[in-house]
Design a protein around this motif. Sequence first.
Motif, PDB file in Angstrom:
ATOM      1  N   HIS A 190     -31.913  23.801 -79.808  1.00 44.39           N
ATOM      2  CA  HIS A 190     -33.004  23.360 -78.912  1.00 44.39           C
ATOM      3  C   HIS A 190     -32.446  22.617 -77.696  1.00 44.39           C
ATOM      4  O   HIS A 190     -32.871  21.501 -77.383  1.00 44.39           O
ATOM      5  N   PHE A 191     -31.504  23.252 -77.042  1.00 49.04           N
ATOM      6  CA  PHE A 191     -30.861  22.644 -75.875  1.00 49.04           C
ATOM      7  C   PHE A 191     -31.912  22.285 -74.826  1.00 49.04           C
ATOM      8  O   PHE A 191     -32.709  23.125 -74.414  1.00 49.04           O
ATOM      9  N   GLN A 192     -31.900  21.015 -74.412  1.00 48.04           N
ATOM     10  CA  GLN A 192     -32.893  20.510 -73.458  1.00 48.04           C
ATOM     11  C   GLN A 192     -34.324  20.844 -73.909  1.00 48.04           C
ATOM     12  O   GLN A 192     -35.190  21.182 -73.105  1.00 48.04           O
ATOM     13  N   ASP A 193     -34.499  20.761 -75.217  1.00 46.45           N
ATOM     14  CA  ASP A 193     -35.803  21.010 -75.848  1.00 46.45           C
ATOM     15  C   ASP A 193     -36.311  22.430 -75.618  1.00 46.45           C
ATOM     16  O   ASP A 193     -37.522  22.678 -75.668  1.00 46.45           O
ATOM     17  N   THR A 194     -35.394  23.343 -75.393  1.00 47.51           N
ATOM     18  CA  THR A 194     -35.759  24.749 -75.205  1.00 47.51           C
ATOM     19  C   THR A 194     -35.241  25.560 -76.384  1.00 47.51           C
ATOM     20  O   THR A 194     -34.037  25.603 -76.632  1.00 47.51           O
ATOM     21  N   PRO A 195     -36.124  26.222 -77.124  1.00 48.15           N
ATOM     22  CA  PRO A 195     -35.665  27.026 -78.270  1.00 48.15           C
ATOM     23  C   PRO A 195     -35.011  28.324 -77.813  1.00 48.15           C
ATOM     24  O   PRO A 195     -35.285  28.838 -76.721  1.00 48.15           O
ATOM     25  N   GLY A 196     -34.126  28.848 -78.671  1.00 46.50           N
ATOM     26  CA  GLY A 196     -33.555  30.168 -78.441  1.00 46.50           C
ATOM     27  C   GLY A 196     -32.547  30.257 -77.326  1.00 46.50           C
ATOM     28  O   GLY A 196     -32.402  31.320 -76.713  1.00 46.50           O
ATOM     29  N   VAL A 197     -31.817  29.163 -77.069  1.00 48.75           N
ATOM     30  CA  VAL A 197     -30.850  29.142 -75.963  1.00 48.75           C
ATOM     31  C   VAL A 197     -29.421  28.983 -76.479  1.00 48.75           C
ATOM     32  O   VAL A 197     -28.528  29.731 -76.094  1.00 48.75           O
ATOM     33  N   ILE A 198     -29.184  27.986 -77.325  1.00 53.08           N
ATOM     34  CA  ILE A 198     -27.861  27.748 -77.905  1.00 53.08           C
ATOM     35  C   ILE A 198     -28.016  27.636 -79.414  1.00 53.08           C
ATOM     36  O   ILE A 198     -28.900  26.926 -79.898  1.00 53.08           O
ATOM     37  N   SER A 199     -27.131  28.319 -80.143  1.00 56.55           N
ATOM     38  CA  SER A 199     -27.158  28.235 -81.598  1.00 56.55           C
ATOM     39  C   SER A 199     -25.776  27.931 -82.144  1.00 56.55           C
ATOM     40  O   SER A 199     -24.761  28.191 -81.503  1.00 56.55           O
ATOM     41  N   SER A 200     -25.779  27.367 -83.345  1.00 57.77           N
ATOM     42  CA  SER A 200     -24.582  27.240 -84.172  1.00 57.77           C
ATOM     43  C   SER A 200     -24.792  28.086 -85.420  1.00 57.77           C
ATOM     44  O   SER A 200     -25.933  28.292 -85.854  1.00 57.77           O
ATOM     45  N   SER A 201     -23.705  28.567 -85.994  1.00 57.11           N
ATOM     46  CA  SER A 201     -23.768  29.315 -87.250  1.00 57.11           C
ATOM     47  C   SER A 201     -23.067  28.503 -88.332  1.00 57.11           C
ATOM     48  O   SER A 201     -21.974  27.980 -88.108  1.00 57.11           O
TER      49      SER A 201
END
Length: 298
Positions: free
Chosen positions: A9-20
Amino acid sequence: MSVQTIDLHFQDTPGVISSSVFDTGDGLAIVDTGPGSTLGHLEEGLAQFGAGLSDLRHLLLTHIHFDHAGAAGTLLERLPKARAYVHERGAPHLARPEKLLASATQIYGDQMEQLWGQMQPIDPDRMKVLSGGEFWKLGHTEIRALYTPGHAVHHVSYHVGDDLFLGDVGGVRLAEGQTTRAPTPPPDINLEVWRESVATLRTLDARHLHLAHFGRYANTPAHWDGLLAKMDEEAGWVRAGLEAGRSPQAITEEFTERQLSDIEAEAPGLRERYEFACPPWMSVQGLARYWTRKAARG
């Protein structure tokens, strides 16, 4: 092997940065920690499957850009038994991140803290330094590191059973219907070696591809074909603009509109999120640097 995708939730935006994250049998491994600014979301994501930061033992970093490795030093400070894994060309910068911070500050200015949070140095003794080609076992899990430059000279990918963890070399893909595209920020973009990395990766026996931007996809020829086709197409736009003597601003404006219009046509509603995940102006800068350096080399 069960792999959990954690939305940071980078900068409160979903679907932008993920970790596995996956269980090795010797603690949890995380592929790319994300930036320091998203540590709270990482902790929340771990809690959703009954884990916590203290369960992390192995920080597998694909490369050292802030959105992938920014939180690694802070995590190691909190986790005395954990270790980071990083390519040999990136390790010195994690041990002494001053140059990384100075370079990024020139771009982001007073937004550095808000965007990326803290980036703490890492004790070299807490790093396993990779060159690519290593194969080792953590608990019951076998891991193979592959040197996969193109996006960055210090980029590695990890092959673990049916899963390939690709960082940025596997492209940016935010939805099933979106053709994979190459993130091309400066300073290290090299399209020739990127194609070589793709040629290696697409031959591996893996069912799933994990992208930092964003999530898990089936390992299909279409994913790789789309990445290469769009890479060539978009690099061609920048080259044509440079050869025509157009200004950087004009090239950027045309590139941005063409790219985002294409993406919106493929996946309606995705334009704004893609622009945030992979800013077109940064891709133009990286490709312009690539073509300028290539011309200088003759």
